[in-house]
Motif scaffolding. Structure first.
Motif, PDB file in Angstrom:
ATOM      1  N   THR A 241       0.813  -1.235  -0.069  1.00 21.16           N
ATOM      2  CA  THR A 241       0.036  -0.038  -0.138  1.00 21.16           C
ATOM      3  C   THR A 241       1.175   1.148   0.137  1.00 21.16           C
ATOM      4  OG1 THR A 241      -0.224   0.210   2.419  1.00 21.16           O
ATOM      5  CG2 THR A 241      -1.572  -1.148   1.475  1.00 21.16           C
ATOM      6  N   VAL A 242       0.073   2.415  -0.336  1.00 19.35           N
ATOM      7  CA  VAL A 242       0.947   3.627  -0.135  1.00 19.35           C
ATOM      8  C   VAL A 242       1.721   3.910   1.357  1.00 19.35           C
ATOM      9  CG1 VAL A 242       0.849   6.279  -0.271  1.00 19.35           C
ATOM     10  CG2 VAL A 242      -0.288   4.733  -1.998  1.00 19.35           C
ATOM     11  N   ALA A 243       0.561   3.549   2.213  1.00 18.69           N
ATOM     12  CA  ALA A 243       0.720   3.577   3.759  1.00 18.69           C
ATOM     13  C   ALA A 243       2.247   3.020   3.811  1.00 18.69           C
ATOM     14  CB  ALA A 243      -0.271   3.401   4.462  1.00 18.69           C
ATOM     15  N   GLU A 244       2.261   1.658   3.452  1.00 15.37           N
ATOM     16  CA  GLU A 244       3.359   0.845   3.769  1.00 15.37           C
ATOM     17  C   GLU A 244       4.727   1.276   3.210  1.00 15.37           C
ATOM     18  OE1 GLU A 244       2.560  -3.707   3.761  1.00 15.37           O
ATOM     19  OE2 GLU A 244       1.240  -2.892   2.187  1.00 15.37           O
ATOM     20  N   GLN A 245       4.672   1.991   2.199  1.00 22.40           N
ATOM     21  CA  GLN A 245       5.812   2.507   1.555  1.00 22.40           C
ATOM     22  C   GLN A 245       6.412   4.010   2.082  1.00 22.40           C
ATOM     23  OE1 GLN A 245       6.363   1.389  -2.624  1.00 22.40           O
ATOM     24  NE2 GLN A 245       4.060   1.047  -2.673  1.00 22.40           N
ATOM     25  N   GLY A 246       5.811   4.429   3.305  1.00 22.95           N
ATOM     26  CA  GLY A 246       6.514   5.534   3.876  1.00 22.95           C
ATOM     27  C   GLY A 246       5.493   6.615   4.040  1.00 22.95           C
ATOM     28  N   PHE A 247       4.251   6.399   3.774  1.00 27.96           N
ATOM     29  CA  PHE A 247       3.371   7.441   3.706  1.00 27.96           C
ATOM     30  C   PHE A 247       2.058   6.986   4.884  1.00 27.96           C
ATOM     31  CE2 PHE A 247       5.358   7.963  -0.081  1.00 27.96           C
ATOM     32  CZ  PHE A 247       6.249   9.168   0.196  1.00 27.96           C
ATOM     33  N   LYS A 248       2.342   7.135   6.065  1.00 28.74           N
ATOM     34  CA  LYS A 248       1.452   6.403   7.109  1.00 28.74           C
ATOM     35  C   LYS A 248       0.064   7.239   7.146  1.00 28.74           C
ATOM     36  CE  LYS A 248       1.361   5.595  12.056  1.00 28.74           C
ATOM     37  NZ  LYS A 248       1.884   5.898  13.352  1.00 28.74           N
ATOM     38  N   GLY A 249      -0.887   6.410   7.024  1.00 26.40           N
ATOM     39  CA  GLY A 249      -2.286   7.107   7.344  1.00 26.40           C
ATOM     40  C   GLY A 249      -2.967   7.182   5.954  1.00 26.40           C
ATOM     41  N   PHE A 250      -2.068   6.989   4.721  1.00 25.75           N
ATOM     42  CA  PHE A 250      -2.784   7.372   3.579  1.00 25.75           C
ATOM     43  C   PHE A 250      -3.839   6.505   3.262  1.00 25.75           C
ATOM     44  CE2 PHE A 250      -2.904   7.372  -1.048  1.00 25.75           C
ATOM     45  CZ  PHE A 250      -2.919   8.509  -1.659  1.00 25.75           C
ATOM     46  N   GLU A 251      -4.840   6.737   2.486  1.00 23.76           N
ATOM     47  CA  GLU A 251      -5.886   5.786   2.031  1.00 23.76           C
ATOM     48  C   GLU A 251      -6.547   6.505   1.016  1.00 23.76           C
ATOM     49  OE1 GLU A 251      -9.632   2.923   3.642  1.00 23.76           O
ATOM     50  OE2 GLU A 251      -8.584   4.150   4.840  1.00 23.76           O
ATOM     51  N   MET A 252      -6.965   5.917  -0.194  1.00 25.19           N
ATOM     52  CA  MET A 252      -7.651   6.493  -1.301  1.00 25.19           C
ATOM     53  C   MET A 252      -8.724   5.584  -1.940  1.00 25.19           C
ATOM     54  SD  MET A 252      -8.492   9.070  -3.164  1.00 25.19           S
ATOM     55  CE  MET A 252      -9.568   8.744  -4.414  1.00 25.19           C
ATOM     56  N   THR A 253     -10.033   5.554  -1.591  1.00 22.46           N
ATOM     57  CA  THR A 253     -10.928   4.702  -2.415  1.00 22.46           C
ATOM     58  C   THR A 253     -12.030   5.692  -3.279  1.00 22.46           C
ATOM     59  OG1 THR A 253     -12.505   4.787  -0.493  1.00 22.46           O
ATOM     60  CG2 THR A 253     -10.626   2.856  -0.658  1.00 22.46           C
ATOM     61  N   GLN A 254     -12.208   5.200  -4.414  1.00 22.01           N
ATOM     62  CA  GLN A 254     -13.452   5.669  -5.113  1.00 22.01           C
ATOM     63  C   GLN A 254     -14.581   5.060  -4.389  1.00 22.01           C
ATOM     64  OE1 GLN A 254     -13.170   5.161  -9.357  1.00 22.01           O
ATOM     65  NE2 GLN A 254     -10.833   5.040  -9.198  1.00 22.01           N
ATOM     66  N   TRP A 255     -15.740   5.861  -4.690  1.00 21.81           N
ATOM     67  CA  TRP A 255     -17.121   5.247  -4.258  1.00 21.81           C
ATOM     68  C   TRP A 255     -18.196   5.584  -5.458  1.00 21.81           C
ATOM     69  CZ3 TRP A 255     -20.139   9.602  -3.317  1.00 21.81           C
ATOM     70  CH2 TRP A 255     -19.585  10.449  -2.927  1.00 21.81           C
ATOM     71  N   TYR A 256     -19.099   4.784  -5.324  1.00 21.28           N
ATOM     72  CA  TYR A 256     -20.254   4.860  -6.203  1.00 21.28           C
ATOM     73  C   TYR A 256     -21.676   4.518  -5.651  1.00 21.28           C
ATOM     74  CZ  TYR A 256     -16.286   4.433  -9.642  1.00 21.28           C
ATOM     75  OH  TYR A 256     -15.357   4.819 -10.164  1.00 21.28           O
ATOM     76  N   GLY A 257     -22.537   5.409  -5.815  1.00 21.70           N
ATOM     77  CA  GLY A 257     -23.740   5.233  -5.335  1.00 21.70           C
ATOM     78  C   GLY A 257     -24.913   5.728  -6.200  1.00 21.70           C
ATOM     79  N   LEU A 258     -26.141   5.125  -5.890  1.00 22.72           N
ATOM     80  CA  LEU A 258     -27.429   5.384  -6.759  1.00 22.72           C
ATOM     81  C   LEU A 258     -28.026   6.842  -6.161  1.00 22.72           C
ATOM     82  CD1 LEU A 258     -29.026   1.978  -7.409  1.00 22.72           C
ATOM     83  CD2 LEU A 258     -27.389   3.183  -8.648  1.00 22.72           C
ATOM     84  N   MET A 259     -28.408   7.615  -7.076  1.00 20.79           N
ATOM     85  CA  MET A 259     -29.146   8.819  -6.778  1.00 20.79           C
ATOM     86  C   MET A 259     -30.453   8.829  -7.776  1.00 20.79           C
ATOM     87  SD  MET A 259     -26.884  10.262  -4.485  1.00 20.79           S
ATOM     88  CE  MET A 259     -27.298  11.766  -4.708  1.00 20.79           C
ATOM     89  N   ALA A 260     -31.343   9.331  -7.182  1.00 21.92           N
ATOM     90  CA  ALA A 260     -32.737   9.489  -7.877  1.00 21.92           C
ATOM     91  C   ALA A 260     -33.130  10.999  -7.693  1.00 21.92           C
ATOM     92  CB  ALA A 260     -33.784   8.865  -7.476  1.00 21.92           C
ATOM     93  N   PRO A 261     -33.847  11.621  -8.721  1.00 15.76           N
ATOM     94  CA  PRO A 261     -34.325  12.985  -8.745  1.00 15.76           C
ATOM     95  C   PRO A 261     -35.150  13.033  -7.480  1.00 15.76           C
ATOM     96  CG  PRO A 261     -34.255  12.410 -10.865  1.00 15.76           C
ATOM     97  CD  PRO A 261     -33.915  11.176 -10.079  1.00 15.76           C
ATOM     98  N   SER A 262     -35.004  14.059  -6.574  1.00 15.45           N
ATOM     99  CA  SER A 262     -35.769  14.143  -5.398  1.00 15.45           C
ATOM    100  C   SER A 262     -37.036  14.585  -5.715  1.00 15.45           C
ATOM    101  CB  SER A 262     -35.020  15.364  -4.520  1.00 15.45           C
ATOM    102  OG  SER A 262     -35.077  16.552  -5.213  1.00 15.45           O
ATOM    103  N   LYS A 263     -37.580  14.719  -6.769  1.00 14.90           N
ATOM    104  CA  LYS A 263     -38.854  14.959  -7.102  1.00 14.90           C
ATOM    105  C   LYS A 263     -39.750  14.028  -7.271  1.00 14.90           C
ATOM    106  CE  LYS A 263     -37.487  16.128 -11.792  1.00 14.90           C
ATOM    107  NZ  LYS A 263     -37.308  17.187 -12.764  1.00 14.90           N
ATOM    108  N   TRP A 264     -39.217  12.931  -7.468  1.00 15.75           N
ATOM    109  CA  TRP A 264     -39.834  11.653  -7.545  1.00 15.75           C
ATOM    110  C   TRP A 264     -40.885  11.581  -6.348  1.00 15.75           C
ATOM    111  CZ3 TRP A 264     -37.001   6.569  -9.081  1.00 15.75           C
ATOM    112  CH2 TRP A 264     -36.362   6.766 -10.006  1.00 15.75           C
ATOM    113  N   ALA A 265     -42.064  10.739  -6.735  1.00 17.90           N
ATOM    114  CA  ALA A 265     -42.979  10.331  -5.387  1.00 17.90           C
ATOM    115  C   ALA A 265     -42.322   9.655  -4.594  1.00 17.90           C
ATOM    116  CB  ALA A 265     -44.077   9.704  -6.137  1.00 17.90           C
TER     117      ALA A 265
END
Length: 329
Positions: A241-265
């Motif tokens: 990991t990046v953290a293992e190679q001298g940069f303690k605490g480093f973490e980077m993840t992408q994330w994905y989630g579903l979104m719908a228009p708020s005007k839906w019933a």
């Protein structure tokens, strides 16, 4: 001319009202009544499409209608977000992600959509570890060597991403910030076309989600020099990991989630959330995503909403320090 007296008129109005309520209730109870369109704001070939297709197929089973994925790249995801925000058919939703929800609100002076008000968070589908890769011809085997090489050639190396403000862009700028290196950014319109140039040697490095990169790493077309995850990945046990190679605490993840228009019933939003959460937590989706080193989450809408707010606070600071601007600015 015949006219209705007050009693008859009230009776008629009551029947009409009851009929409308019954029709409206029937329409909501039968929702969805046609296939749903899941818009992905990026070109085919990246982590976003892999995550979208995994959850779409399973979610469709519970909803009783198919859910088809429609890639609509451009404008750092803003084009797709605006289209879905303006849709009125209550059968069009979007795959939100770190860029469109936690980055764009802070790099664009004005957006065509309001991430906080135009959309309702449905579920956080997946978190995807970011991988840092280089072309195999680059004379580095790990992150420490890459940092030393980049510092010996400031501004002479470049890295590609799916676009300005994309998860890969954030991941690499975050790495540059903690390693104090200067590498030029080359934005593309999607992970797929960027990878084509990276493997052809027109780029030296990149950061992207594990699902989009694993197959090319295993085939020797790319070299992974570090993972952004907190622990090593099972499919890449020899890559630290990046953290293992001298940069303690480093973490980077992408994330994905579903979104719908708020005007839906509201009943339709509730039904979508129920089936989306169920799909996200299913063994089938977990197994599909795990095969690509992506973690299935399946949070509730409220949990996803709180997560988005936390991420916005985090990346607002990174964006300010890295001075990330939209393309052309």
């Amino acid at each position: 001319m015949n006219t209705l007296n007050r009693r008859d008129w009230l009776a008629h109005a009551g029947l009409a009202s009851a009929s409308w309520l019954a029709t409206n209730a029937w329409a909501q109870s039968t929702w969805p009544n046609k296939p749903l369109r899941l818009v992905v704001p990026f070109a085919p070939g990246g982590s976003s499409e892999i995550v979208a297709r995994a959850v779409a197929a399973e979610m469709g089973k519970g909803l009783g209608q198919s859910v088809f994925v429609d890639n609509k790249p451009g404008g750092a995801g803003n084009i797709a977000m605006q289209e879905v925000a303006n849709s009125h058919d209550e059968h069009t939703l979007v795959l939100g992600h770190i860029g469109t929800l936690a980055v764009n609100p802070f790099i664009f002076d004005k957006l065509s959509y309001d991430a906080a008000h135009d959309f309702t968070p449905i579920t956080l589908v997946s978190k995807v570890p970011s991988l840092y890769v280089v072309h195999p011809d680059l004379p580095v085997k790990n992150l420490k060597e890459f940092v030393a090489y980049a510092k010996s050639k400031p501004g002479q190396l470049n890295y590609g991403t799916a676009g300005n403000g994309s998860a890969g862009h954030l991941a690499f700028e975050y790495l540059k910030m903690v390693t104090e290196t200067f590498v030029l950014h080359v934005p593309y319109r999607g992970t797929g076309p960027m990878l084509t140039d990276l493997m052809a040697g027109r780029l030296q490095a990149s950061a992207a989600g594990a699902p989009a990169l694993i197959q090319f790493i295993k085939a020797g077309k790319l070299r992974c020099i570090a993972t952004g995850s907190s622990t090593r990945l099972s499919q890449l046990p020899d890559v630290p990991t990046v953290a293992e190679q001298g940069f303690k605490g480093f973490e980077m993840t992408q994330w994905y989630g579903l979104m719908a228009p708020s005007k839906w019933a509201k009943p339709n939003l509730a039904k979508l959330e129920l089936e989306a959460v169920k799909a996200g937590r299913s063994a089938l989706v977990k197994d599909k995503l795990a095969a690509d080193n992506a973690l299935a989450i399946g949070s509730t809408g409220a949990e996803f909403d709180a997560f988005i707010k936390t991420e916005q606070a985090r990346w607002k600071q990174v964006i300010a320090r890295a001075q990330i601007k939209p393309e052309g600015v």
